[in-house]
Motif scaffolding. Sequence first.
Motif, PDB file in Angstrom:
ATOM      1  N   CYS A   8       0.847  -1.200   0.000  1.00 52.70           N
ATOM      2  CA  CYS A   8       0.000   0.000   0.000  1.00 52.70           C
ATOM      3  C   CYS A   8       0.882   1.249   0.000  1.00 52.70           C
ATOM      4  CB  CYS A   8      -0.903  -0.018   1.230  1.00 52.70           C
ATOM      5  SG  CYS A   8      -2.031   1.382   1.350  1.00 52.70           S
ATOM      6  N   ASN A  10      -0.402   4.321   0.993  1.00 56.12           N
ATOM      7  CA  ASN A  10      -1.064   5.299   1.854  1.00 56.12           C
ATOM      8  C   ASN A  10      -0.783   4.952   3.310  1.00 56.12           C
ATOM      9  OD1 ASN A  10      -2.424   6.819  -0.221  1.00 56.12           O
ATOM     10  ND2 ASN A  10      -3.642   4.976  -0.529  1.00 56.12           N
ATOM     11  N   PHE A  11      -0.479   5.982   4.093  1.00 57.10           N
ATOM     12  CA  PHE A  11      -0.066   5.805   5.475  1.00 57.10           C
ATOM     13  C   PHE A  11      -0.748   6.833   6.359  1.00 57.10           C
ATOM     14  CE2 PHE A  11       3.256   4.683   2.514  1.00 57.10           C
ATOM     15  CZ  PHE A  11       3.549   3.381   2.889  1.00 57.10           C
ATOM     16  N   PHE A  12      -0.545   6.701   7.663  1.00 60.09           N
ATOM     17  CA  PHE A  12      -1.002   7.739   8.578  1.00 60.09           C
ATOM     18  C   PHE A  12      -0.062   7.836   9.762  1.00 60.09           C
ATOM     19  CE2 PHE A  12      -3.297   4.018  10.214  1.00 60.09           C
ATOM     20  CZ  PHE A  12      -3.212   4.158  11.597  1.00 60.09           C
ATOM     21  N   THR A  22      -5.610  11.193  13.783  1.00 61.31           N
ATOM     22  CA  THR A  22      -4.655  10.690  12.797  1.00 61.31           C
ATOM     23  C   THR A  22      -4.649  11.580  11.565  1.00 61.31           C
ATOM     24  OG1 THR A  22      -6.291   9.208  11.787  1.00 61.31           O
ATOM     25  CG2 THR A  22      -4.930   8.301  13.567  1.00 61.31           C
ATOM     26  N   GLU A  24      -3.702  11.219   7.459  1.00 61.64           N
ATOM     27  CA  GLU A  24      -3.371  10.331   6.353  1.00 61.64           C
ATOM     28  C   GLU A  24      -2.504  11.049   5.332  1.00 61.64           C
ATOM     29  OE1 GLU A  24      -6.687   8.242   4.619  1.00 61.64           O
ATOM     30  OE2 GLU A  24      -7.713   8.218   6.553  1.00 61.64           O
ATOM     31  N   SER A  26       0.349  10.224   1.667  1.00 58.85           N
ATOM     32  CA  SER A  26       1.059   9.359   0.732  1.00 58.85           C
ATOM     33  C   SER A  26       2.417  10.005   0.492  1.00 58.85           C
ATOM     34  CB  SER A  26       0.273   9.212  -0.574  1.00 58.85           C
ATOM     35  OG  SER A  26       0.120  10.468  -1.192  1.00 58.85           O
ATOM     36  N   ARG A  35      -3.496  14.338   3.007  1.00 58.18           N
ATOM     37  CA  ARG A  35      -4.785  14.512   2.341  1.00 58.18           C
ATOM     38  C   ARG A  35      -5.214  15.956   2.500  1.00 58.18           C
ATOM     39  NH1 ARG A  35      -9.020  10.194   4.272  1.00 58.18           N
ATOM     40  NH2 ARG A  35     -10.178  12.124   4.044  1.00 58.18           N
ATOM     41  N   CYS A  54       0.639   1.815   8.251  1.00 58.77           N
ATOM     42  CA  CYS A  54       0.051   1.533   6.937  1.00 58.77           C
ATOM     43  C   CYS A  54      -1.452   1.749   7.047  1.00 58.77           C
ATOM     44  CB  CYS A  54       0.352   0.100   6.523  1.00 58.77           C
ATOM     45  SG  CYS A  54      -0.419  -0.347   4.950  1.00 58.77           S
ATOM     46  N   ASN A  55      -2.035   2.272   6.005  1.00 63.45           N
ATOM     47  CA  ASN A  55      -3.471   2.547   5.989  1.00 63.45           C
ATOM     48  C   ASN A  55      -4.285   1.312   5.609  1.00 63.45           C
ATOM     49  OD1 ASN A  55      -5.278   4.567   6.607  1.00 63.45           O
ATOM     50  ND2 ASN A  55      -5.489   5.266   4.511  1.00 63.45           N
ATOM     51  N   LYS A  56      -3.599   0.213   5.226  1.00 63.54           N
ATOM     52  CA  LYS A  56      -4.315  -0.971   4.756  1.00 63.54           C
ATOM     53  C   LYS A  56      -4.103  -2.196   5.652  1.00 63.54           C
ATOM     54  CE  LYS A  56      -4.992  -3.701   0.586  1.00 63.54           C
ATOM     55  NZ  LYS A  56      -4.546  -3.908  -0.789  1.00 63.54           N
ATOM     56  N   HIS A  60       3.451  -1.163  11.075  1.00 64.86           N
ATOM     57  CA  HIS A  60       3.814   0.166  11.553  1.00 64.86           C
ATOM     58  C   HIS A  60       5.284   0.118  11.945  1.00 64.86           C
ATOM     59  CE1 HIS A  60       2.948  -1.720  15.433  1.00 64.86           C
ATOM     60  NE2 HIS A  60       3.760  -0.820  15.965  1.00 64.86           N
TER      61      HIS A  60
END
Length: 69
Positions: A8, A10-12, A22, A24, A26, A35, A54-56, A60
């Motif tokens: 993935c 996309n992260f946070f 949080t 988010e 990329s 974002r 990880c956003n998915k 971490h």
Amino acid sequence: MKCPVCGCQNFFVRDPADEFETFEFSVASGDVRFRADAEKAAAPEVQETTETFCNKCAWHGKFQELKKP
């Protein structure tokens, strides 16, 4: 950059003042891009040692771990 477990992109990160808040993001061309709605808030600075999630999946670790080949 992508998650070393699932791929993935996309992260946070968590707000250091409020662990339930949080932000988010990329990573494009090495730049952290939050974002649009996160930019309006006080998004924390992401550094090499910032704990990143990880956003998915459940991965971490430190932000610098995303840079490993």
